[in-house]
Design an enzyme around this catalytic site. Structure first.
Site, PDB file in Angstrom:
ATOM      1  N   VAL A 144       0.865  -1.181   0.000  1.00  0.00           N
ATOM      2  CA  VAL A 144       0.000   0.000   0.000  1.00  0.00           C
ATOM      3  C   VAL A 144       0.900   1.228   0.000  1.00  0.00           C
ATOM      4  O   VAL A 144       2.076   1.168   0.372  1.00  0.00           O
ATOM      5  CB  VAL A 144      -0.938   0.025   1.229  1.00  0.00           C
ATOM      6  CG1 VAL A 144      -1.957  -1.094   1.146  1.00  0.00           C
ATOM      7  CG2 VAL A 144      -0.155  -0.074   2.532  1.00  0.00           C
ATOM      8  N   SER A 145       0.334   2.378  -0.414  1.00  0.00           N
ATOM      9  CA  SER A 145       1.149   3.578  -0.581  1.00  0.00           C
ATOM     10  C   SER A 145       1.296   4.400   0.685  1.00  0.00           C
ATOM     11  O   SER A 145       2.303   5.078   0.879  1.00  0.00           O
ATOM     12  CB  SER A 145       0.554   4.463  -1.691  1.00  0.00           C
ATOM     13  OG  SER A 145       0.549   3.757  -2.923  1.00  0.00           O
ATOM     14  N   THR A 146       0.291   4.384   1.564  1.00  0.00           N
ATOM     15  CA  THR A 146       0.335   5.221   2.762  1.00  0.00           C
ATOM     16  C   THR A 146      -0.038   4.405   3.984  1.00  0.00           C
ATOM     17  O   THR A 146      -0.608   3.309   3.887  1.00  0.00           O
ATOM     18  CB  THR A 146      -0.649   6.410   2.640  1.00  0.00           C
ATOM     19  OG1 THR A 146      -1.991   5.909   2.640  1.00  0.00           O
ATOM     20  CG2 THR A 146      -0.404   7.189   1.356  1.00  0.00           C
ATOM     21  N   GLN A 151       4.714  -0.991   3.039  1.00  0.00           N
ATOM     22  CA  GLN A 151       4.105   0.317   2.844  1.00  0.00           C
ATOM     23  C   GLN A 151       5.126   1.206   2.163  1.00  0.00           C
ATOM     24  O   GLN A 151       6.247   1.371   2.627  1.00  0.00           O
ATOM     25  CB  GLN A 151       3.675   0.922   4.181  1.00  0.00           C
ATOM     26  CG  GLN A 151       2.945   2.268   4.079  1.00  0.00           C
ATOM     27  CD  GLN A 151       3.890   3.461   4.031  1.00  0.00           C
ATOM     28  OE1 GLN A 151       4.852   3.530   4.787  1.00  0.00           O
ATOM     29  NE2 GLN A 151       3.619   4.382   3.136  1.00  0.00           N
TER      30      GLN A 151
END
Length: 307
Positions: free
Chosen positions: A17-19, A43
């Site tokens: 996931v990015s954040t 992440q």
């Protein structure tokens, strides 16, 4: 006798996931449903080069394993990055599969889709290059002076900013990959010359030259991320001791290696044994390690070689 069945391939999942606000739950459900017995989570921004979890996964994956993701964008920053990762897997005899895309390198159809992606990536690079050149020609025809005024005028703040950006582009991937090579450097330097350290690392599938490795260590030292003693000159040794110190370096770089493991690595490195042959056995390795101990080198306890 019937041939023994081939070992079942491992499905290894990778979820990203990015954040911090996002969750990997949906990806985990799909990866578990696909049969992944081991799933790595990370992440990190899609555009970031620093992905330590992925780097470690690619380091540890074995021949026959399959790296599985839910979608291609969970793995790669771009098509070129995707092709780079898959090329690394192929060198190890591993495969790649995306659950929501027609990519499965263990099948002919998946390999065809991958080849199409490669062609698209090459076309994209060519089009971008042509558009850039056309834009530069048009700007020059209009009498526009190309380039940054700060660069043309050598403004100190511009030069400093460009220098920092260039340093960051070099340092970030260096830090991300350090766990693959720095432990070996720490165990072998400065006792062994850079050439021997490089030979050990390249014997494990890496691609170094002595100068590039020295530069990388020097950069980490300048960032206070490595001991300056690593850059000290290695002590002179008679040429006859080179093989002994090389084998000692391999043993120190990975104390878990058995005598037979070291013999296999020496053959992979194409090192000749004391008699000039290309085949190594455990007893020859042990003789060299015993000689290294008598010379005063501090080595890990040799594991018993399996019969």
């Amino acid at each position: 006798m019937a041939p023994s069945p081939a070992p079942k391939r491992r499905l290894i999942g990778y979820a990203r996931v990015s954040t911090d606000d996002q969750m990997t739950d949906a990806q985990l459900i799909e990866l578990e449903a696909a049969g992944c017995g081991l799933i790595h989570q990370e992440q990190g921004s899609g555009g970031s080069r620093a992905r330590p979890v992925l780097a470690q996964l690619l380091k540890e994956i074995r021949a026959g394993d399959v790296l599985v993701v839910v979608r291609l964008d969970r793995l790669a920053r771009s098509v070129s990055h995707l092709l780079e990762v898959i090329e690394g897997l192929e060198k190890k005899g591993a495969h790649f599969k995306s659950l929501q895309d027609p990519i499965d390198t263990s099948t002919p159809q998946g390999m065809f889709s991958l080849q199409v992606l490669g062609a698209v990536a090459q076309l994209e690079r060519s089009l971008i290059s042509e558009r850039t050149k056309a834009g530069l020609r048009a700007a020059k025809a209009r009498g526009k002076v190309l380039g940054s005024p700060g660069v043309r005028e050598h403004r100190p703040e511009t030069v400093r900013r460009l220098t920092l950006a260039r340093e960051k582009r070099y340092l970030d991937p260096l830090i991300a990959s350090a766990d693959r090579w720095m432990p070996t450097v720490k165990r072998m330097r400065p006792g062994q010359p850079w050439s021997d350290v490089v030979q050990v690392l390249n014997g494990w599938g890496q691609d170094w030259t002595a100068e590039r490795l020295r530069r990388a260590v020097r950069k980490l030292v300048s960032q206070r991320m490595a001991d300056p003693a690593l850059l000290q000159k290695s002590p002179p040794r008679p040429s006859a001791d080179r093989l002994m110190t090389l084998i000692a370096g391999i043993a120190m770089a990975d104390p878990g290696l058995s005598l037979r493991d070291i013999a296999v690595q020496l053959e992979r490195m194409r090192e000749r044994n004391p008699r000039g042959g290309t085949k190594w056995n455990a007893s020859s390795v042990k003789q060299q390690l015993d000689q290294a101990r008598r010379a005063g080198l501090i080595l890990p306890t040799s594991p018993e070689d399996a019969a």
